[in-house]
Design an enzyme around this catalytic site. Structure first.
Site, short mmCIF file in Angstrom:
data_model
loop_
_atom_site.label_atom_id
_atom_site.label_comp_id
_atom_site.label_asym_id
_atom_site.label_seq_id
_atom_site.Cartn_x
_atom_site.Cartn_y
_atom_site.Cartn_z
N SER A 26 0.87 -1.19 0.00
CA SER A 26 0.00 0.00 0.00
C SER A 26 0.90 1.23 0.00
O SER A 26 2.03 1.19 0.50
CB SER A 26 -0.86 0.00 1.26
OG SER A 26 -1.48 1.25 1.45
N TYR A 86 -1.45 -1.03 10.45
CA TYR A 86 -1.62 -1.40 9.04
C TYR A 86 -0.46 -0.86 8.21
O TYR A 86 0.15 -1.59 7.42
CB TYR A 86 -2.95 -0.83 8.52
CG TYR A 86 -3.15 -1.04 7.03
CD1 TYR A 86 -3.45 -2.29 6.53
CD2 TYR A 86 -3.02 0.02 6.13
CE1 TYR A 86 -3.62 -2.50 5.17
CE2 TYR A 86 -3.20 -0.18 4.77
CZ TYR A 86 -3.50 -1.44 4.29
OH TYR A 86 -3.66 -1.63 2.95
N1 LIG Z 1 -8.74 -1.01 -0.93
C1 LIG Z 1 -7.70 -0.20 -0.81
O1 LIG Z 1 -7.83 1.04 -0.82
C2 LIG Z 1 -6.31 -0.76 -0.70
C3 LIG Z 1 -5.25 0.11 -0.85
C4 LIG Z 1 -3.95 -0.36 -0.74
C5 LIG Z 1 -3.73 -1.70 -0.49
N2 LIG Z 1 -4.78 -2.54 -0.33
C6 LIG Z 1 -4.49 -3.95 -0.05
O2 LIG Z 1 -5.08 -4.75 -1.03
C7 LIG Z 1 -5.35 -6.05 -0.48
C8 LIG Z 1 -6.77 -6.44 -0.83
O3 LIG Z 1 -7.64 -5.50 -0.23
P1 LIG Z 1 -9.09 -5.19 -0.82
O4 LIG Z 1 -9.17 -3.73 -1.02
O5 LIG Z 1 -9.39 -6.10 -1.94
O6 LIG Z 1 -9.96 -5.53 0.49
P2 LIG Z 1 -11.23 -6.45 0.69
O7 LIG Z 1 -12.24 -6.19 -0.36
O8 LIG Z 1 -11.58 -6.27 2.13
O9 LIG Z 1 -10.66 -7.93 0.45
C9 LIG Z 1 -9.79 -8.50 1.37
C10 LIG Z 1 -9.54 -9.94 0.95
O10 LIG Z 1 -8.67 -10.56 1.92
C11 LIG Z 1 -9.28 -11.76 2.37
N3 LIG Z 1 -8.96 -11.98 3.77
C12 LIG Z 1 -9.07 -11.09 4.78
N4 LIG Z 1 -8.77 -11.69 5.94
C13 LIG Z 1 -8.45 -12.99 5.65
C14 LIG Z 1 -8.09 -14.10 6.43
N5 LIG Z 1 -7.99 -14.03 7.75
N6 LIG Z 1 -7.84 -15.27 5.79
C15 LIG Z 1 -7.96 -15.36 4.45
N7 LIG Z 1 -8.30 -14.34 3.67
C16 LIG Z 1 -8.57 -13.17 4.27
C17 LIG Z 1 -10.78 -11.53 2.21
O11 LIG Z 1 -11.51 -12.74 2.08
P3 LIG Z 1 -12.39 -13.36 3.29
O12 LIG Z 1 -12.97 -12.23 4.06
O13 LIG Z 1 -13.39 -14.22 2.60
O14 LIG Z 1 -11.43 -14.17 4.08
C18 LIG Z 1 -10.83 -10.74 0.91
O15 LIG Z 1 -10.82 -11.60 -0.20
C19 LIG Z 1 -5.08 -5.95 1.02
O16 LIG Z 1 -3.82 -6.50 1.28
C20 LIG Z 1 -5.07 -4.45 1.26
O17 LIG Z 1 -4.24 -4.11 2.35
C21 LIG Z 1 -6.08 -2.10 -0.43
#
Ligand SMILES: NC(=O)c1ccc[n+]([C@@H]2O[C@H](COP(=O)([O-])OP(=O)(O)OC[C@H]3O[C@@H](n4cnc5c(N)ncnc54)[C@H](OP(=O)(O)O)[C@@H]3O)[C@@H](O)[C@H]2O)c1
Length: 248
Positions: free
Chosen positions: A128, A141
């Site tokens: 991130s 985070y």
């Molecule tokens: N959205 C943003 O603005 C943003 C920005 C920078 C970086 N990121 C990074 O991008 C990545 C994906 O985020 P996203 O935006 O797609 O968020 P999201 O929509 O909340 O998706 C998170 C994913 O992680 C999985 N996950 C969470 N906890 C888990 C666990 N304990 N075991 C297995 N799987 C787990 C969830 O699946 P389940 O809940 O089904 O387990 C889901 O598929 C993350 O690493 C986040 O830090 C996001």
């Protein structure tokens, strides 16, 4: 969900077979079924909670048992918790560190030897922009994402001559359920949100061009460059302003 699902769709569109890993069994099976039907690929579902210390080994053993060799490992699962550090419940503290850091490092460690022996592999680590400096209100985070960035940079160099490409993707704010899951009011964020495809396409371009760190949008790149021109305190203050986690 979110960025991980977008990667699954992109790899499926390119004809790759998939192993989908997360906790939400019904969502995983629905996506797997759709991608099998529409893309004619093999999709396996591995339901695991990556906050459990033995989950990465279970994922690895699942692949071994199904005779699956991993060419692309996408470490995307991640979570956050908005608010002051001393308000984070202890269980959530563990979950953030286990999923964002331990699972990412352990999965990488487990799948790397196979990639190195085949002299073929790609590891996409999702960090991130928040990992480039502290972000008040998202302290743990941002620290966990600094871990992802630093480890990925080291691995990029270590593995350069071994046929394995490691990239670290540092998105800004992306429109997914991430903020709801973290208790972060998305309306307060003072930067535009991008779509998930921006992240995926930047990662795929980065792999093709042998890049190490990927900043998906022009704005991300400008923000990163501008860090060189400001004091560290200003950078952290600005990060706090943009994320606006603790604002009333
Ligand atoms: N959205 C943003 O603005 C943003 C920005 C920078 C970086 N990121 C990074 O991008 C990545 C994906 O985020 P996203 O935006 O797609 O968020 P999201 O929509 O909340 O998706 C998170 C994913 O992680 C999985 N996950 C969470 N906890 C888990 C666990 N304990 N075991 C297995 N799987 C787990 C969830 O699946 P389940 O809940 O089904 O387990 C889901 O598929 C993350 O690493 C986040 O830090 C996001």
């Amino acid at each position: 969900m979110g960025i991980g699902e977008a990667f699954a769709r992109e790899f499926a569109a390119r004809g790759h077979n998939l192993v989908l890993v997360a906790r939400s069994e019904a969502k995983l099976y629905a996506l797997a079924e759709e991608l099998r039907r529409e893309r004619g690929i093999r999709v396996e579902v591995c339901v695991e909670d990556l906050s459990h210390v033995d989950a990465p080994v279970s994922v690895y053993e699942f692949c071994c048992q199904h005779h699956i060799k991993i060419d692309f490992l996408v470490n995307c699962a991640g979570l956050s918790q908005a608010g002051y550090f001393d308000d984070i419940p202890m269980g959530k503290l563990d979950d953030i560190m286990m999923v964002n850091m331990m699972a990412m490092a352990t999965l990488t460690r487990l799948f790397l030897p196979g990639m190195v022996s085949r002299r073929q592999g790609n590891i996409i680590n999702i960090a991130s922009l928040g990992g480039l400096q502290g972000v008040p209100g998202l302290g743990l985070y941002s620290a966990s994402k600094a871990f992802v960035i630093t480890l990925s940079e080291s691995l990029f160099m270590e593995l350069q001559d071994k046929g394995v490409h490691v990239i670290v993707v540092c998105p800004g704010f992306i429109a997914t359920g991430f903020f709801d899951h973290a208790g972060h009011n998305v309306k307060k964020i003072r930067l535009p949100l991008s779509g998930v495809d921006v992240v995926v396409h930047a990662a795929m371009r980065g792999l093709k061009n042998n890049r190490m760190r990927i900043f998906p949008t022009l704005l991300d790149a400008i923000l990163v460059f501008s860090q060189r021109l400001a004091s560290r305190k200003t950078v952290v203050r600005l990060a706090s302003y943009f994320a606006a986690v603790n604002d009333e």
